[in-house]
Scaffold this active site. Structure first.
Site, PDB file in Angstrom:
ATOM      1  N   ASN A   1     -20.878  75.907 161.323  1.00  0.00           N
ATOM      2  CA  ASN A   1     -20.224  74.625 161.118  1.00  0.00           C
ATOM      3  C   ASN A   1     -21.336  73.620 160.859  1.00  0.00           C
ATOM      4  O   ASN A   1     -22.010  73.181 161.786  1.00  0.00           O
ATOM      5  CB  ASN A   1     -19.428  74.275 162.377  1.00  0.00           C
ATOM      6  CG  ASN A   1     -18.695  72.962 162.244  1.00  0.00           C
ATOM      7  OD1 ASN A   1     -18.831  72.258 161.229  1.00  0.00           O
ATOM      8  ND2 ASN A   1     -17.921  72.620 163.258  1.00  0.00           N
TER       9      ASN A   1
ATOM     10  N   ARG B   1     -17.000  76.975 158.351  1.00  0.00           N
ATOM     11  CA  ARG B   1     -15.910  76.018 158.502  1.00  0.00           C
ATOM     12  C   ARG B   1     -15.991  75.043 157.333  1.00  0.00           C
ATOM     13  O   ARG B   1     -17.051  74.465 157.080  1.00  0.00           O
ATOM     14  CB  ARG B   1     -16.052  75.255 159.806  1.00  0.00           C
ATOM     15  CG  ARG B   1     -15.001  74.198 159.932  1.00  0.00           C
ATOM     16  CD  ARG B   1     -15.299  73.234 161.027  1.00  0.00           C
ATOM     17  NE  ARG B   1     -14.227  72.252 161.104  1.00  0.00           N
ATOM     18  CZ  ARG B   1     -14.380  71.022 161.556  1.00  0.00           C
ATOM     19  NH1 ARG B   1     -15.545  70.632 161.998  1.00  0.00           N
ATOM     20  NH2 ARG B   1     -13.369  70.195 161.591  1.00  0.00           N
TER      21      ARG B   1
ATOM     22  N   HIS C   1      -7.420  70.251 161.692  1.00  0.00           N
ATOM     23  CA  HIS C   1      -7.423  71.035 162.938  1.00  0.00           C
ATOM     24  C   HIS C   1      -6.583  72.308 162.794  1.00  0.00           C
ATOM     25  O   HIS C   1      -6.164  72.886 163.793  1.00  0.00           O
ATOM     26  CB  HIS C   1      -6.832  70.250 164.132  1.00  0.00           C
ATOM     27  CG  HIS C   1      -7.673  69.093 164.603  1.00  0.00           C
ATOM     28  ND1 HIS C   1      -7.114  67.953 165.117  1.00  0.00           N
ATOM     29  CD2 HIS C   1      -9.015  68.917 164.657  1.00  0.00           C
ATOM     30  CE1 HIS C   1      -8.068  67.099 165.460  1.00  0.00           C
ATOM     31  NE2 HIS C   1      -9.243  67.672 165.185  1.00  0.00           N
TER      32      HIS C   1
END
Ligand code: ADP
Length: 774
Positions: free
Chosen positions: A174, A258, A347
């Site tokens: 990430n 991500r 999310h």
């Protein structure tokens, strides 16, 4: 007899080429079992085909209904495990060694490689599986083995990587503007070997936090000024013998990244190629604070590991199932179309994880639950999940909409923003700063950390008290809205920093929600839950289960990375067969009726009159038609399809929903819980169905032979390219496998019109979008 010689003596492998023999020899493994040793446990998802080389095994079906336990003895040369491989569903029987025995174990992936290029072997397996499916269907019709096996499965959604039959080391990354977070998963041991975070990069005050199963420590790294330097630190750490993670970088099998914004294009994780990179780049304008840094991370890893596949996992992907009424902003249509203005939601990776984790813990299939997931951290969002699909979420085109967050306001009257800009001539940068950094909890109370706000309120700070009540009230208001959107609720989930840790905030949110069956037990509502754990904080007899589940985006990214890789491999291995066209049938609206309902509509003792055969064996269109009556309007002369079913069901298209005034969910046939009702009018009477109106999910009927050829399992979801007047790719197409089916794709009239499809059209399976792990 040696393993190879034995395998060569079996008819099922008689047609393999030299190359295929080599693959089989490389991957088949011989194992000895003592009497009574467990080989397959009921509930396990199948990963291997087993062959008995010596000895005997017992297949034990548990007692069910009035029937006792059934034991079947398998002898030398028999195969087992193939059904679970085919359906992707848990094994319905225990398999135990009856005598000392020697078994050969062949991984699922090896089997699909052998079958993919070899029509004769494919045919033999298809016949074997068809026979077993038909006999299992007879057994399952009497006893509910499949459902009870589900309850025994510890990992039905593969959250612990139980589907992986080869060892994989997955690096999850990430990369942000000033931080780099990484985790290294070992799929076989189901273990995070190491995780780390390098924060405040470039500030002169950077720090590196490292955690392994044995060690936890923090290094000051003030010299890390650029992202490239942070990557170098990470790589030195991963390969540092002190942490025993990996010896060299090339030990990594795949990297999962991500990526915050996937625009409207990605509904699942994808293996990255040049086109995917271009799409991520084009979505960057919608997430300027995230996507460019995610992209830089991908490029860096491509440079370091050119031969290792990289996978993008999008925060927006899970919400791609939102219907248009949930994602549309009421702004001018042309502007929205041109500038891609709509609600995307974020999310998604954690909301999906919540749904899977809750369903696993409750031992109830995802497909029967209505859930609301409350991700309450620095960023906060709610998600309404109907039968595993996101149908609404509180963040919108950007992560500014919805709940009150650490420093973001959530919903604000857009007029207030215009007013603020006009009045003190604030410019765009001023507003950006205000909305992203100075609002939310911080705006109201002066603090953005919920722990400090709770402490402040304790000491009588009224601004802190107001921030807490406003936060709880906004969240509660959204829960109410989502109960309405879902038409009911089974599970309410709290997750992320605040949701998983603050009993006080959870209690504040749940206050006054008794009317929905949301009843919090103050004794059970304890502060924390350990990572990987689940806490049920509802009173025992409450209608809704309230669960606390710590966020674990890294695990979910690793799982999605693994699955994206497997999907691509399956498609590559079956490339030759993939070009086989799938015929398309356009099914107009129709009605399935139970015999009692049919008699109520057409008269006592009346039965359905077949008019013409349908493409699937034994199915027919009837002479009889009915009229559908909704609150707004009527649809006349809707055809009944036979034979009669256990439950009546009405399948309509989106256009007809509008005509009737009914908001029907997209569901698989037969999945009718919580669906709206309708009035049906026949020659002899009317009935009021309490439920049963659905918009059918696009699907392909497939016999086992085709499923083996395409490398697909029951309930997998694929994308299908259609060559009509207009080239179009249909996503979200569910695979249904049954020996009684003929290869055929079913779409409704709206969908056929969109692709300008006429009679005789066909499609080609383009890719596997989603694999069913139950
Ligand atoms: P991010 O969105 O940055 O990942 P987190 O999920 O880590 O955020 O959540 C951070 C928030 O969680 C902060 O507001 C922090 O105060 C809050 N938090 C963490 N632990 C507790 C606790 N025990 N009680 C109340 N709030 C907590």
């Amino acid at each position: 007899m040696g393993l190879s010689t034995f395998l060569k003596s079996l008819d099922i492998f008689a047609d393999l080429s030299d190359r295929e023999w080599f693959i089989l020899d490389e991957n088949a493994q011989g194992i000895e079992y003592a009497p009574d040793a467990a080989i397959i446990k009921r509930g396990e998802i199948g990963r291997f085909l087993w062959i008995i080389q010596e000895g005997e095994v017992k297949v034990i079906l548990p007692p069910s209904g009035s029937a006792g336990e059934i034991t079947i003895l398998l002898k030398t040369g028999s195969l087992f495990g193939e059904m679970s491989i085919m359906t992707g569903e848990p094994a319905i029987a225990d398999v135990v060694a009856a005598t000392t025995c020697r078994l050969i174990k062949i991984p699922r992936e090896t089997l699909s490689k052998l079958i993919a290029g070899n029509p004769k072997t494919l045919g033999k397996f298809a016949r074997l599986i068809t026979e077993r499916m038909l006999s299992n269907a007879r057994i399952s019709a009497q006893h509910d083995h499949q459902r009870s096996a589900y309850r025994l499965n510890e990992d039905p959604y593969d959250l612990n990587f139980s589907s992986a039959s080869e060892p994989l080391k997955i690096l999850v990354l990430n990369s942000g503007s000033s931080s780099l977070k990484y985790s290294l998963f070992d799929t076989i041991r189901n273990l995070t070997l190491i995780e780390g975070a390098i924060e405040k990069i470039g500030s002169g005050d950077a720090a590196h936090h490292i955690r392994t199963p044995q060690i936890k420590h923090k290094d000051a790294q003030p010299d890390v000024m650029t992202m490239n330097e942070a990557f170098d630190v990470m790589i030195r750490t991963l390969t540092n013998p002190e942490f025993t993670a990996i010896d060299r970088l090339s030990d990594l099998n795949v990297v999962g990244h991500r990526v915050v914004h996937g625009g409207g294009q990605f509904s699942n994780a994808v293996v990255i190629n040049e086109n995917i990179m271009a799409s991520i780049r084009s979505a960057s304008s919608m997430a300027p604070l995230h996507n460019p840094y995610n992209l830089a991370g991908i490029e860096r890893m491509q440079l370091l590991l050119p031969a290792v596949p990289q996978v993008a996992v999008f925060d927006t992907a899970f919400h791609q199932t939102m219907p248009s009424h949930a994602y549309t902003y009421a702004l001018p249509h042309e502007v929205c179309e041109r500038e891609l203005i709509r609600r995307y939601g974020f999310h998604g990776t954690n909301h999906e994880y919540m749904a899977l984790r809750a369903s696993t813990w409750l031992k109830r299939p995802l497909g029967e639950l209505k859930m609301i997931s409350c991700h309450l951290g620095n960023g906060a969002s709610l998600c309404a999940i109907d039968h595993g699909r996101s149908i609404d979420t509180s963040m919108g085109m950007t992560p500014l909409e919805g709940l009150i967050m650490g420093t973001r306001p959530g919903d604000v009257d857009p007029g207030a923003i215009i007013h603020l800009m006009k009045n003190a001539s604030r410019n765009i940068e001023d507003m950006d700063r205000m909305l992203n950094r100075e609002s939310g909890l911080k705006g109201i109370s002066g603090k953005n950390d919920m722990r400090e706000i709770l402490a402040g309120a304790e000491q009588g700070d009224v601004r802190c008290t107001r921030a807490i009540s406003a936060f709880c009230y906004r969240t509660r208001k959204y829960i109410g809205a989502y109960v309405a959107a879902l038409g009911g609720l089974d599970v309410l989930i709290f997750t992320a920093g605040i949701g998983a840790n603050s009993a006080e905030i959870r209690a504040g949110i749940c206050q006054g929600l008794d009317l929905f069956g949301i009843r919090l037990s103050h004794d059970r509502n304890l502060p924390g839950v350990e990572q990987g754990g689940v806490l049920d904080i509802s009173v025992p007899d409450a209608k809704v289960r309230i669960l606390v589940i710590p966020a674990d985006e890294e695990r979910m990214i690793a799982r999605k990375t693994l699955h994206a890789l497997c999907r691509v491999r399956t498609i590559e291995e079956t490339r030759m067969l993939r070009s086989k066209p799938v015929p398309i049938s356009v099914s107009a609206h129709h009605v399935h009726l139970s015999q009692p309902d049919f008699e109520r509509l057409f008269g006592q003792g009346k039965t359905m009159t077949p008019r013409s055969d349908l493409s699937q064996p034994n199915q027919f269109a009837c002479q009889e038609t009915v009229n559908l009556i909704g609150p707004k309007g009527k649809v006349n002369r809707v055809r009944i399809l036979g034979p009669s079913r256990k439950e009546s069901q009405v399948e309509i298209s989106r256009t007809e929903e509008f005509q009737l005034g009914i908001d029907a969910p997209v569901r698989e046939s037969g999945d009718l819980a919580g669906t709206p009702g309708i009035t049906i009018e026949g020659e002899a009477g009317r009935i009021e169905l309490e439920k049963g109106v659905i918009c059918a999910k696009r699907h392909i009927h497939m016999p086992p032979e085709d499923a083996l050829g395409f490398g697909l399992r029951n309930r997998d979801v694929v994308r299908v390219g259609v060559r009509g007047e207009r080239e179009l790719i249909f996503g979200d197409v569910v695979i249904r496998i049954d020996p009684n089916f003929k290869l055929d794709m079913h779409i409704d009239t709206d969908e056929a019109n969109a692709a300008e499809i006429s009679v005789g059209a066909s499609g080609v399976i383009d890719s596997i979008q989603h694999r069913c792990y139950m």
